[in-house]
Design a protein around this motif. Structure first.
Motif, PDB file in Angstrom:
ATOM      1  N   ALA B 234       0.892  -1.072  -0.107  1.00  0.00           N
ATOM      2  CA  ALA B 234      -0.061   0.038  -0.051  1.00  0.00           C
ATOM      3  C   ALA B 234       0.797   1.382  -0.110  1.00  0.00           C
ATOM      4  O   ALA B 234       2.006   1.132   0.379  1.00  0.00           O
ATOM      5  CB  ALA B 234      -1.076   0.011   1.052  1.00  0.00           C
ATOM      6  N   SER B 235       0.118   2.327  -0.359  1.00  0.00           N
ATOM      7  CA  SER B 235       0.733   3.569  -0.188  1.00  0.00           C
ATOM      8  C   SER B 235       0.362   4.054   1.190  1.00  0.00           C
ATOM      9  O   SER B 235      -0.414   3.539   2.019  1.00  0.00           O
ATOM     10  CB  SER B 235       0.346   4.755  -1.244  1.00  0.00           C
ATOM     11  N   ARG B 236       1.035   5.027   1.595  1.00  0.00           N
ATOM     12  CA  ARG B 236       1.125   5.550   2.919  1.00  0.00           C
ATOM     13  C   ARG B 236      -0.222   5.956   3.428  1.00  0.00           C
ATOM     14  O   ARG B 236      -0.521   5.503   4.605  1.00  0.00           O
ATOM     15  CB  ARG B 236       2.119   6.912   3.221  1.00  0.00           C
ATOM     16  N   PRO B 237      -1.287   6.566   2.872  1.00  0.00           N
ATOM     17  CA  PRO B 237      -2.477   7.110   3.360  1.00  0.00           C
ATOM     18  C   PRO B 237      -3.276   5.746   3.897  1.00  0.00           C
ATOM     19  O   PRO B 237      -4.103   5.810   4.900  1.00  0.00           O
ATOM     20  CB  PRO B 237      -3.135   7.644   2.370  1.00  0.00           C
ATOM     21  N   ILE B 238      -3.062   4.791   3.342  1.00  0.00           N
ATOM     22  CA  ILE B 238      -3.930   3.375   3.586  1.00  0.00           C
ATOM     23  C   ILE B 238      -3.090   2.912   4.926  1.00  0.00           C
ATOM     24  O   ILE B 238      -3.971   2.639   5.796  1.00  0.00           O
ATOM     25  CB  ILE B 238      -3.554   2.402   2.690  1.00  0.00           C
ATOM     26  N   VAL B 239      -1.915   3.120   5.373  1.00  0.00           N
ATOM     27  CA  VAL B 239      -1.432   2.742   6.573  1.00  0.00           C
ATOM     28  C   VAL B 239      -1.677   3.871   7.570  1.00  0.00           C
ATOM     29  O   VAL B 239      -2.080   3.213   8.610  1.00  0.00           O
ATOM     30  CB  VAL B 239       0.368   2.589   6.339  1.00  0.00           C
ATOM     31  N   ASP B 240      -1.566   4.822   7.145  1.00  0.00           N
ATOM     32  CA  ASP B 240      -1.940   6.148   8.175  1.00  0.00           C
ATOM     33  C   ASP B 240      -3.460   5.742   8.916  1.00  0.00           C
ATOM     34  O   ASP B 240      -3.757   5.985   9.880  1.00  0.00           O
ATOM     35  CB  ASP B 240      -1.798   7.387   7.559  1.00  0.00           C
ATOM     36  N   ASN B 241      -4.218   5.460   7.768  1.00  0.00           N
ATOM     37  CA  ASN B 241      -5.698   5.258   8.309  1.00  0.00           C
ATOM     38  C   ASN B 241      -5.922   3.923   9.082  1.00  0.00           C
ATOM     39  O   ASN B 241      -6.890   3.610   9.511  1.00  0.00           O
ATOM     40  CB  ASN B 241      -6.677   4.954   6.985  1.00  0.00           C
ATOM     41  N   GLY B 242      -4.835   3.139   8.929  1.00  0.00           N
ATOM     42  CA  GLY B 242      -4.865   1.623   9.676  1.00  0.00           C
ATOM     43  C   GLY B 242      -5.726   0.812   8.933  1.00  0.00           C
ATOM     44  O   GLY B 242      -6.163  -0.309   9.427  1.00  0.00           O
ATOM     45  N   TRP B 243      -5.831   1.078   7.661  1.00  0.00           N
ATOM     46  CA  TRP B 243      -6.388   0.004   7.085  1.00  0.00           C
ATOM     47  C   TRP B 243      -5.761  -1.139   6.568  1.00  0.00           C
ATOM     48  O   TRP B 243      -6.088  -2.250   6.361  1.00  0.00           O
ATOM     49  CB  TRP B 243      -6.922   0.310   5.393  1.00  0.00           C
ATOM     50  N   LEU B 244      -4.204  -1.212   6.594  1.00  0.00           N
ATOM     51  CA  LEU B 244      -3.366  -1.943   6.367  1.00  0.00           C
ATOM     52  C   LEU B 244      -2.214  -1.670   7.230  1.00  0.00           C
ATOM     53  O   LEU B 244      -1.903  -0.691   7.667  1.00  0.00           O
ATOM     54  CB  LEU B 244      -2.962  -2.166   5.241  1.00  0.00           C
ATOM     55  N   PRO B 245      -1.572  -2.837   7.744  1.00  0.00           N
ATOM     56  CA  PRO B 245      -0.229  -2.480   8.606  1.00  0.00           C
ATOM     57  C   PRO B 245       0.770  -1.958   8.163  1.00  0.00           C
ATOM     58  O   PRO B 245       1.033  -2.027   7.034  1.00  0.00           O
ATOM     59  CB  PRO B 245      -0.170  -3.981   9.277  1.00  0.00           C
ATOM     60  N   LYS B 246       1.704  -1.325   9.029  1.00  0.00           N
ATOM     61  CA  LYS B 246       2.903  -0.621   8.412  1.00  0.00           C
ATOM     62  C   LYS B 246       3.751  -1.324   7.855  1.00  0.00           C
ATOM     63  O   LYS B 246       4.285  -0.815   6.903  1.00  0.00           O
ATOM     64  CB  LYS B 246       3.548   0.045   9.794  1.00  0.00           C
ATOM     65  N   ASN B 247       3.729  -2.690   8.109  1.00  0.00           N
ATOM     66  CA  ASN B 247       4.607  -3.610   7.193  1.00  0.00           C
ATOM     67  C   ASN B 247       4.361  -3.733   5.706  1.00  0.00           C
ATOM     68  O   ASN B 247       4.977  -4.312   5.004  1.00  0.00           O
ATOM     69  CB  ASN B 247       5.113  -4.979   7.966  1.00  0.00           C
ATOM     70  N   ARG B 248       3.193  -3.097   5.403  1.00  0.00           N
ATOM     71  CA  ARG B 248       2.722  -3.373   3.894  1.00  0.00           C
ATOM     72  C   ARG B 248       3.001  -1.775   3.302  1.00  0.00           C
ATOM     73  O   ARG B 248       2.753  -1.847   2.181  1.00  0.00           O
ATOM     74  CB  ARG B 248       1.182  -3.354   3.884  1.00  0.00           C
TER      75      ARG B 248
END
Ligand SMILES: Cc1cc2nc3c(=O)[nH]c(=O)nc-3n(C[C@H](O)[C@H](O)[C@H](O)COP(=O)(O)OP(=O)(O)OC[C@H]3O[C@@H](n4cnc5c(N)ncnc54)[C@H](O)[C@@H]3O)c2cc1C
Lengths: 257, 318
Positions: B234-248
């Motif tokens: 994923a790109s950052r906003p997806i991880v910032d939103n908590g939709w996918l974990p940081k390791n993605r």
């Protein structure tokens, strides 16, 4: 304990747009609260909810139009706001100019903690928070994605490149530039939006701040769409057709075989 | 007065690539001005670093052996003192997370105008013209600075790394650090983004960005990844939103990946994202904005709504 949050209204550009002289044609712009500042506001409001901060003041440099945006910060929980504008600010305000204005506001407000977004999404300078810290001689930390504050020391994580975070202790009063992802910015509740109508937005001119005039030494002399260096094969047609062609390419490359 | 002072960077015992890029950019500007290129090497193994940085075009390297790792108070003080001593026209720094942690302070303390994240720069007489992007890379701008003394940060990856051997003078600089003005302490480092999956091992990545719009829609790209036998990133906003974990997360502050195939879905291609995936063998973009910067580096593209294209693509592999 008072927290000052710098918030900016930023312009976002539609997919299709035109450039008019050295600016994007107004018709293709939409205005919104700067993404990074949304996280900075949330962080300050959380500190206030945790009882570590008594008052959250939002400050913006922006024209009248930006009141709508700064009301969003109030609706999300900031207590009051200050808006500074001067007609000479049209065009590109450089970091030094923003710093001079914000420095004057800090002298008025004497905050203990200043939170600022890492960058604005439109000008993308990424420098105002740290520049302000130097001007007012506060300690600082840039690109903070985790904050623990005991009222004296701010223990932060600075997000470096490559999945590494630097753990740093900063004495306060301090300026922290806030990175996205540090928290989950709330949506303004209906109640928050109603309350925001009653909150103060103090309008100030440069003269009110004791400034004669503020000048940018940077001049934007040209704006253009970058040449697309694309040599991508773009598939045309309906979604079924394009997906079919892409599927053929992927199969050739051994995907899903 | 016509010199360039470039401040190099290192982290955890290694010079960062951008240090060599600063040499190239610094040499170009020094040539425009008819001056010398000075480098500063601050903290850590300064002698070893100075040796590595002895490249063609460098005139003098100033070393300051003070502490191990980057500390912005030290960098700010040393740069200020060197500038006082050398009176350079340009102070050149890297537009990195650390560059942005001391560069603006240096500029403000010295009263110099600052231009950040520069992708091109040249002098015409005494006027610096810098090229930089605005609005999430949708446009480029030229900015002129009418001052004889400026501070500039350059975007990593825009200038080539200097490589010819040089023979600069290497001198120790006594910066007389004021310890009372060092008000932040680095207490450690932490690696983030560990866990069950390592996206940097994947041969095929299906990568999702803000165009996916809602958390519920993540299922759609998960389904595609499954159909393709690919790993989801994923790109950052997806991880910032908590939709996918940081390791993605792919990118500057996430992972660098080099898969055979990278399928970017609803990702605009911001520099910080591209920094982590430009090494992919084949890049596919699905984005309804034909001007999105991701198309600059894509090999194949579908300029259409991902909510039409992705289901059709899943159907192809079922
Ligand atoms: C210090 C720093 C570090 C950063 N580190 C990283 C990092 O490690 N990784 C990273 O990714 N970013 C990083 N960023 C953030 C980066 O600058 C961008 O904000 C981010 O990459 C944007 O993500 P995106 O492309 O998903 O979203 P956007 O830029 O919002 O793009 C969304 C795209 O989706 C397209 N789209 C929308 N709807 C549809 C649809 N229905 N169908 C098809 N297409 C659609 C749009 O045209 C647009 O191009 C960092 C930023 C900073 C300042």
């Amino acid at each position: 304990m008072k927290a000052l949050v710098t918030v900016a209204e930023v312009a976002t550009v539609e997919d299709e747009f035109e450039i008019d002289g050295n600016a994007i044609d107004e018709r293709y712009l939409e205005y919104d609260l700067n993404e990074w500042d949304d996280y900075a506001v949330e962080e300050a409001v959380q500190l206030s909810e945790d009882g570590l901060v008594d008052e959250v003041v939002a400050v913006t440099i922006g024209p009248e139009r930006s009141e709508e945006t700064i009301r969003m910060a109030l609706a999300k929980g900031a207590d009051r706001a200050v808006r500074i504008w001067d007609d000479s600010f049209d065009g590109l305000l450089d970091v030094a100019a923003k710093t001079e204005v914000l420095q004057a506001v800090v002298e008025d407000e004497q905050p203990d903690l200043i939170l600022s977004g890492v960058q604005t999404g439109d000008a993308m300078f990424g420098a105002t928070g740290v520049s302000l810290a130097a001007a007012i001689d506060y300690p600082w930390a840039a690109v903070v994605n985790d904050l623990e504050f005991d009222g004296e020391i701010a223990s932060v994580h600075r997000e470096l490149e490559g999945g590494v975070e630097e753990l740093t202790d900063v004495e306060t009063p301090a300026v922290l530039t806030i990175q996205t992802g540090i928290n989950k910015p709330r949506y303004a509740s209906l109640r928050g939006i109603r309350q925001a109508q009653q909150k103060e937005i103090a309008q100030k001119t440069l003269a009110d701040l004791g400034l004669d005039g503020v000048e940018s030494e940077l001049e934007l002399t040209e704006m253009y769409e970058p040449e697309v260096e694309s040599d991508a094969t773009v598939f045309e047609g309906s979604a079924e057709e394009t997906a079919g062609e892409l599927a053929n390419v992927l199969r050739e490359k051994g995907v899903a075989q | 007065m016509s010199d360039v002072l470039a401040i190099t960077e290192h982290r955890r015992g290694e010079l960062r690539d951008v240090s060599y890029e600063l040499v190239s950019a610094g040499r170009e500007l020094a040539d425009d001005l008819g001056g010398d290129l000075h480098l500063a090497v601050i903290s850590g193994q300064v002698e070893e670093f100075a040796g590595s940085l002895s490249r063609e075009g460098v005139d003098t390297i100033h070393t300051v052996s003070e502490g191990e790792e980057f500390n912005h108070d030290i960098y700010t003080q040393v740069t200020e003192r060197l500038a006082d001593e050398l009176d350079p026209s340009v102070i050149l720094m890297a537009n990195t997370v650390n560059g942005l942690d001391y560069g603006p302070a240096v500029a403000t303390r010295l009263g110099r105008p600052l231009v950040t994240d520069v992708i091109g720069a040249s002098f015409d007489g005494e006027t610096l013209t810098a090229t930089r992007e605005m609005y999430g890379s949708k446009v480029e701008t030229r900015v002129e600075v009418g001052s004889e003394e400026v501070a500039v940060t350059i975007r990593p990856g825009e200038w080539p790394e200097a490589n010819g051997n040089g023979n600069p003078e290497i001198t120790e600089f006594d910066a007389a650090i004021d310890e009372s003005a060092v008000r932040s302490t680095v207490t450690g480092f932490e690696e983030v983004g560990g866990g069950d999956v390592d996206i940097s091992d994947a041969e095929v990545l299906v990568s999702v960005g803000r165009g996916i719009d809602e958390e519920e829609n993540i299922e759609l790209v998960e389904e595609l990844a499954k159909a393709l036998g690919a790993t989801l990133s994923a790109s950052r906003p997806i991880v910032d939103n908590g939709w996918l974990p940081k390791n993605r997360q792919v990118g500057q502050s996430g992972k660098s990946v080099t898969p055979e195939v990278y399928i970017a879905i609803g990702i605009s291609g911001a520099v910080q994202h591209v920094a982590g995936m430009k090494g992919a063998e084949t890049i596919v973009a699905i984005n309804d904005d034909p001007n999105a910067p991701i198309y600059d580096i894509a090999d194949y593209g579908i300029v259409d709504d991902l909510f039409d294209v992705v289901p059709a693509l899943i159907a192809e592999f079922e």
